[in-house]
Design a protein around this motif. Structure first.
Motif, short mmCIF file in Angstrom:
data_model
loop_
_atom_site.label_atom_id
_atom_site.label_comp_id
_atom_site.label_asym_id
_atom_site.label_seq_id
_atom_site.Cartn_x
_atom_site.Cartn_y
_atom_site.Cartn_z
N ASP A 72 56.64 4.79 -29.56
CA ASP A 72 56.37 6.12 -29.04
C ASP A 72 57.26 6.35 -27.82
O ASP A 72 57.60 5.40 -27.11
N LYS A 73 57.64 7.60 -27.57
CA LYS A 73 58.48 7.90 -26.41
C LYS A 73 57.64 8.46 -25.27
O LYS A 73 56.87 9.40 -25.45
N ILE A 74 57.82 7.87 -24.12
CA ILE A 74 57.09 8.27 -22.91
C ILE A 74 58.13 8.72 -21.89
O ILE A 74 59.05 7.98 -21.56
N LYS A 75 57.98 9.94 -21.39
CA LYS A 75 58.98 10.50 -20.47
C LYS A 75 58.32 10.98 -19.18
O LYS A 75 57.24 11.59 -19.20
N ASN A 76 58.96 10.69 -18.05
CA ASN A 76 58.51 11.21 -16.76
C ASN A 76 59.03 12.64 -16.62
O ASN A 76 60.21 12.86 -16.38
N VAL A 77 58.13 13.62 -16.78
CA VAL A 77 58.52 15.03 -16.71
C VAL A 77 58.23 15.63 -15.34
O VAL A 77 58.37 16.85 -15.14
N ASN A 81 58.83 9.97 -8.50
CA ASN A 81 58.82 8.66 -9.15
C ASN A 81 57.39 8.24 -9.45
O ASN A 81 56.47 8.51 -8.68
N ILE A 82 57.18 7.53 -10.57
CA ILE A 82 55.87 6.98 -10.88
C ILE A 82 56.03 5.51 -11.25
O ILE A 82 57.01 5.09 -11.87
N SER A 83 55.04 4.70 -10.85
CA SER A 83 55.10 3.25 -11.05
C SER A 83 53.76 2.74 -11.59
O SER A 83 52.79 3.49 -11.70
N ASP A 84 53.74 1.43 -11.92
CA ASP A 84 52.50 0.77 -12.37
C ASP A 84 51.77 1.61 -13.41
O ASP A 84 50.61 1.99 -13.24
N ILE A 85 52.44 1.89 -14.50
CA ILE A 85 51.92 2.82 -15.51
C ILE A 85 51.07 2.08 -16.54
O ILE A 85 51.51 1.09 -17.13
N MET A 108 57.13 -1.12 -14.17
CA MET A 108 58.41 -0.59 -13.70
C MET A 108 58.19 0.81 -13.12
O MET A 108 57.11 1.38 -13.25
N THR A 109 59.23 1.33 -12.50
CA THR A 109 59.21 2.71 -11.99
C THR A 109 60.02 3.59 -12.93
O THR A 109 61.13 3.24 -13.33
N LEU A 110 59.44 4.74 -13.29
CA LEU A 110 60.17 5.74 -14.05
C LEU A 110 60.58 6.85 -13.09
O LEU A 110 59.73 7.48 -12.46
N LEU A 111 61.87 7.08 -12.98
CA LEU A 111 62.38 8.18 -12.16
C LEU A 111 62.24 9.48 -12.96
O LEU A 111 62.07 9.45 -14.19
N PRO A 112 62.30 10.64 -12.31
CA PRO A 112 62.23 11.90 -13.05
C PRO A 112 63.26 11.95 -14.19
O PRO A 112 64.44 11.67 -13.97
N GLY A 113 62.79 12.24 -15.40
CA GLY A 113 63.68 12.31 -16.56
C GLY A 113 63.82 11.01 -17.32
O GLY A 113 64.35 11.00 -18.45
N ASP A 114 63.37 9.88 -16.77
CA ASP A 114 63.47 8.60 -17.46
C ASP A 114 62.59 8.58 -18.70
O ASP A 114 61.48 9.14 -18.71
N VAL A 115 63.08 7.92 -19.75
CA VAL A 115 62.34 7.79 -21.01
C VAL A 115 62.13 6.32 -21.32
O VAL A 115 63.07 5.52 -21.24
N PHE A 116 60.90 5.97 -21.68
CA PHE A 116 60.59 4.61 -22.14
C PHE A 116 60.15 4.70 -23.60
O PHE A 116 59.21 5.42 -23.93
N LYS A 211 71.16 2.57 -26.92
CA LYS A 211 72.37 3.39 -26.88
C LYS A 211 72.12 4.79 -26.34
O LYS A 211 73.02 5.45 -25.84
N LYS A 212 70.88 5.28 -26.46
CA LYS A 212 70.53 6.61 -25.97
C LYS A 212 70.18 6.62 -24.48
O LYS A 212 69.86 7.67 -23.93
N GLY A 213 70.21 5.46 -23.86
CA GLY A 213 69.85 5.37 -22.45
C GLY A 213 68.35 5.29 -22.22
O GLY A 213 67.88 5.44 -21.09
N GLU A 214 67.58 5.03 -23.29
CA GLU A 214 66.13 4.91 -23.18
C GLU A 214 65.75 3.47 -22.89
O GLU A 214 66.36 2.53 -23.43
N TYR A 215 64.75 3.28 -22.05
CA TYR A 215 64.21 1.94 -21.82
C TYR A 215 63.39 1.54 -23.04
O TYR A 215 62.57 2.32 -23.53
#
Length: 276
Positions: A72-77, A81-85, A108-116, A211-215
């Motif tokens: 599943d894709k999880i994105k910081n919208v 910054n958000i951490s300890d998710i 980990m920390t997800l910065l705005p726009g980061d996708v895991f 390759k898409k830059g996703e964690y």
């Protein structure tokens, strides 16, 4: 008679004022229900819902390539910054009944726009999952977002968090790829204790990126040894086969002299300190 009448009028006046006060109070509560105070600022509740979570592709659950896991894709919208998710979810059978309650931690920390691109481990009998809530920490607060009732609960951050500068006592070499394979590449990174303290239980937090830059994965790599002042060590890292690159996002160590566990987040430049 006049005194009784005046007294009655006074009582009615008090009741009317009280009712108006209650209505006003309730109105304010309703208005405040749509806002929360986050990092010292009153914001719309919707803005505290920092994660966007894509729907699960059910066909991936028992795909051999995914090893009985779903992705599943999880994105910081948000704009912070958000951490300890923590992601909390139910595993479901073919009839949609709950098999078990589970949770997944993103250290980990997800910065705005980061996708895991998250991997959820599921039982063999599971035919799907239902994400029920998630939690995260930000500058000043712990936040819990509940999908069941739409609530957003904000509290003061429970752990001691400070700027990481003085606690960043390790230096690292560039991460070097030393072997390529269809099953995943092998990397090595060297580290050095630049402090005058003895450090134990050193663990590196390594994130893998596609390759898409996703964690896509977080590894906790340990050196299995203590480091004396100015001593060096080397850690070998084996990556997932879909990994394009890896990145050091933080590290953990024990400060033996002060009996403290230090958790460094290189993305947010913060350190969590726990005494033992």
């Amino acid at each position: 008679m006049i005194k009784i009448l005046n007294k009655s009028i006074l009582i009615i006046f008090i009741l009317v004022v009280s009712i108006i006060g209650l209505v006003s109070c309730n109105k304010n509560n309703i208005e405040n229900d749509n806002k929360v105070t986050l990092n010292g600022t009153l914001i719309e509740k919707s803005k505290a819902k920092a994660l966007s979570i894509d729907e699960i592709n059910i066909s991936q659950i028992h795909n051999k390539e995914n090893n009985g896991m779903i992705i599943d894709k999880i994105k910081n919208v948000s704009d912070f910054n958000i951490s300890d998710i923590w992601i909390i979810y139910n595993e479901l059978d073919n009839d949609g009944k709950i098999i078990s309650e589970s949770k997944m931690f993103l250290d980990m920390t997800l910065l705005p726009g980061d996708v895991f691109k998250a991997t959820f481990k599921v039982k063999e009998a599971s035919e799907g999952i239902n994400i029920t809530s998630y939690a995260y920490t930000t500058n000043d607060n712990d936040v819990v977002v509940n999908f069941k009732d739409g609530s957003v609960k904000v509290s003061e951050k429970s752990n001691e968090v400070v700027e990481s500068g003085e606690y960043e006592v390790l230096s690292f070499s560039d991460i070097e790829k030393i072997e390529e394979s269809n099953d995943g590449d092998t990397y090595v990174v060297k580290m050095k204790n630049n402090s005058s303290k003895n450090l134990g239980n050193i663990t590196l937090k390594i994130v893998e990126i596609n390759k898409k830059g996703e964690y896509i994965k977080i590894n906790h790599e340990s050196s299995y040894s203590a480091l004396k002042p100015l001593e060096e060590a080397e850690i070998t890292i084996k990556s997932y086969k879909y990994t394009e690159e890896i990145k050091l996002i933080g590290y953990i160590y024990d400060d033996v002299d002060t009996k403290s566990n230090i958790d460094i987040d290189l993305e947010s430049k913060e350190a969590q300190i726990s005494k033992y």
